[in-house]
Scaffold this active site. Sequence first.
Site, PDB file in Angstrom:
ATOM      1  N   ARG A 123       3.582 -13.257  10.081  1.00 20.62           N
ATOM      2  CA  ARG A 123       4.257 -11.976   9.906  1.00 20.62           C
ATOM      3  C   ARG A 123       5.552 -11.962  10.718  1.00 20.62           C
ATOM      4  O   ARG A 123       5.752 -12.752  11.631  1.00 20.62           O
ATOM      5  CB  ARG A 123       3.354 -10.826  10.377  1.00 20.62           C
ATOM      6  CG  ARG A 123       2.060 -10.708   9.630  1.00 20.62           C
ATOM      7  CD  ARG A 123       1.194  -9.604  10.174  1.00 20.62           C
ATOM      8  NE  ARG A 123       1.720  -8.279   9.839  1.00 20.62           N
ATOM      9  CZ  ARG A 123       1.093  -7.145  10.107  1.00 20.62           C
ATOM     10  NH1 ARG A 123      -0.055  -7.154  10.744  1.00 20.62           N
ATOM     11  NH2 ARG A 123       1.624  -5.994   9.761  1.00 20.62           N
TER      12      ARG A 123
ATOM     13  N   GLU B  36       0.859  -1.181   0.000  1.00 23.30           N
ATOM     14  CA  GLU B  36       0.000   0.000   0.000  1.00 23.30           C
ATOM     15  C   GLU B  36       0.899   1.236   0.000  1.00 23.30           C
ATOM     16  O   GLU B  36       1.740   1.378   0.893  1.00 23.30           O
ATOM     17  CB  GLU B  36      -0.899  -0.006   1.236  1.00 23.30           C
ATOM     18  CG  GLU B  36      -2.011   1.005   1.183  1.00 23.30           C
ATOM     19  CD  GLU B  36      -2.990   0.872   2.340  1.00 23.30           C
ATOM     20  OE1 GLU B  36      -3.929   1.681   2.430  1.00 23.30           O
ATOM     21  OE2 GLU B  36      -2.798  -0.055   3.172  1.00 23.30           O
TER      22      GLU B  36
ATOM     23  N   LYS C 262       2.853   1.244  10.114  1.00 23.26           N
ATOM     24  CA  LYS C 262       3.193   2.426   9.319  1.00 23.26           C
ATOM     25  C   LYS C 262       2.572   3.680   9.926  1.00 23.26           C
ATOM     26  O   LYS C 262       3.142   4.771   9.828  1.00 23.26           O
ATOM     27  CB  LYS C 262       2.744   2.235   7.875  1.00 23.26           C
ATOM     28  CG  LYS C 262       3.680   1.367   7.061  1.00 23.26           C
ATOM     29  CD  LYS C 262       3.393   1.436   5.580  1.00 23.26           C
ATOM     30  CE  LYS C 262       2.154   0.673   5.213  1.00 23.26           C
ATOM     31  NZ  LYS C 262       1.951   0.596   3.752  1.00 23.26           N
TER      32      LYS C 262
END
Length: 564
Positions: free
Chosen positions: A262, A37, A272
Site C-alpha cells: 500500500r 467501497e 476513510k
Amino acid sequence: MAEETMSTNFIHAIIEEELQPGGRCEGKRVHTRFPPEPNGYLHIGHCKALTIDFGTAEKYGGLCNLRMDDTNPAKEDTEYVDAIQEDIHWLGFDWDDRFYYGSDYFEKTYELAVSLIKKGLAYVCELTPDQFREFRGDTTTPAKSPWRDRPVEENLDLFERMKNGEFPEGRYTLRAKIDLASGNFNMRDPVLYRIRYIEHHRQGTKWCIFPMYDFAHPIQDALEGITHSLCSLEYENHRPLYDWVVDNCDLPSKPRQIEFARLGINYTVMSKRKLRLLVEEGRVSGWDDPRMPTLCGLRRRGYTPEAIRDFCERIGVSKVDSTVDWAFLESCLRDDLNETAQRVMGVLRPVRLTITNYPEDQQEEIEVENNPLDPEAGTRKITFSRHLYVEADDFMEEPVPKYKRLTPGGQECRLKGAYLIRCTGCVKDESGQVVEVLCEYDPESKGGNPADGRKVKGATIHWVDAATAVDAEIRLYDYLFSDAAPDGPDKDFLDCLNPDSLQVLTGCKVEKSLAEIPMPEQGKTAQAYQFMRQGYFCLDHRDASPGHLVFNRSVSLKDGFKKK
C-alpha cells in the site's frame, strides 16, 4: 498483448510469464478490476491501487472493470458512487460499459453458499462474538465450534430462515468448513455470511444476510472473468481463502490474486473513517478541502492528473510497505506545472510603490511571455504606470546583510519586464508603518536592461499596476498535520492537526488578466498559474465568483524534496 512487453514491476513479470505459451493465461485477454467501497471519497492511497488496476490493463491491451464493493451497507451512499466515478475519469481512466456493483451478485452468491452447504463445506454456527473469540484458539491450540457437524439438511433450513429474517442479528453465522487447526487463522472456518438488519443503498430491505468480503470478492472476480485480482498486501494472508472459494464454488473462471504494498505518505492519514471524522467534526471544510489527501481535494488545490499519475509511476510497485515523503508528490506537481502553467504577477502582501520621476498621467503597455518554456504559449500585455504594488518584504528601511531588494540609497533592482529602479525613501503612517515606497526609474532601461550595459546587483521584483490591479483572496496551505506520522502508535491523530495548515490573505493584488478567467468546470482541474516568485496557484471553483477572486496555492516554487 500490447506491443510493450518490457516488465517494469513484479506484477507485470507474473502476467508476462502467464501469457506465454503454456501459461495460465495463454490466449486470454488481461482483465483486472478496481473495487472501491462506496463509503467515502477516493484518496491518494486509492490512486496507487487504481492506477495499478487500470494501468496494467492498459499496458497489455486488456480490460478493467469498475465494481462498487457494496456488500457492507453500513455507510454506503450514492454520493460516494458518483464521486468515485468522477475521480477515476479525471485521472484519465475509463471502464466503458463494465460498471458493476457487488450487490448485483447477491443472488448468485447466496446460491453458491447453499451449494457449499450441500457439499458439506459450510455450516450454520451459533457462537456469539465473544464465544467466537474464546474458541478461536492460538498457534498451538486449534479453534473449535460445537456446530461444525450439524447435519446438511438442518444447515440448509437454518440458512434459508436466516435469509427470510427469522432470527435476530448475531444469532447465527454461516461458516466455511476448512481447517480449525490451520496456522493461517483466516482458514479456521471463516464466517461467510452474517445477519444484518440494515437498509442497503440499492437493494433496500430485500436482504438481511450479507456475505463477507473474503467470500463475495473471489466470486465476483470469477463471474466477471477477471484474470488478475490485484490488491494490497494486507490481503496476502487471505489469499488461501480466496483460492479456496474459487476452487470449491462452481464458477466460470479462476482468477489469480496478486498483492502489492500500500501507499503510505507522511503528514497525512489514509483511513476513510478518520477522514470522515475530520469532515463530520468540521476540522476541514469538506471532503474536497484542499488540505485533504482526497482526489477531489487535490484537484481543488490544483493538482493535475498528469502529476498524480507520474507520482504513482515513479514510486513504483513493490511487496514492501514504505512511507513516501509528501514533498515528493509536490515535486511531481511542480515538474508538471513548470511546463504548463501561465506566468502572471500577483502581490500577496502589497505595499504601494511610487516612481516619483515617472509622469503622473502616463500609462504604457509591456509585453510579457505567458510561459518562457513553451514557445506556443504566446505573450500578453500588462500595464505600467507611476503607482505600482510590490511585496512588503521587497522593501527594508534598515536592510539586513546581503539584502538585495529595495532599500533607501541601495542598489538598483529590476521591475520584472519593465525598468530599473532605485529606492529613494518611504512614507509612513502615524504608527510608523510603511505605506508607500518611493523610487526613481531609469527611462533608458525598458525591459530591465540598462542602456550603458552596467551590472545590476539588486534582485528582480514582481509588481502589478495599481491603476489596473484586481483584488484577490489568496489561500496558502501547509501540511494538515504537524506530525509526520499522525497515525503512529499511542497518538490521537486529532491532536496532531496543524493549526497553521491554512493561511488566508485578503487584499492581495493580481494583474487584471486574472479577472477574466472562466470558472473551472466541476470535475476538472482549474487552469494553473505561476505567480512569479510565489508559487503555483489556481482559482478555487467552490468559493470564487465573478468579482470575488479566490486562489489556492497548489505548491510553492521551493522544491523541498530535492533540497532534502
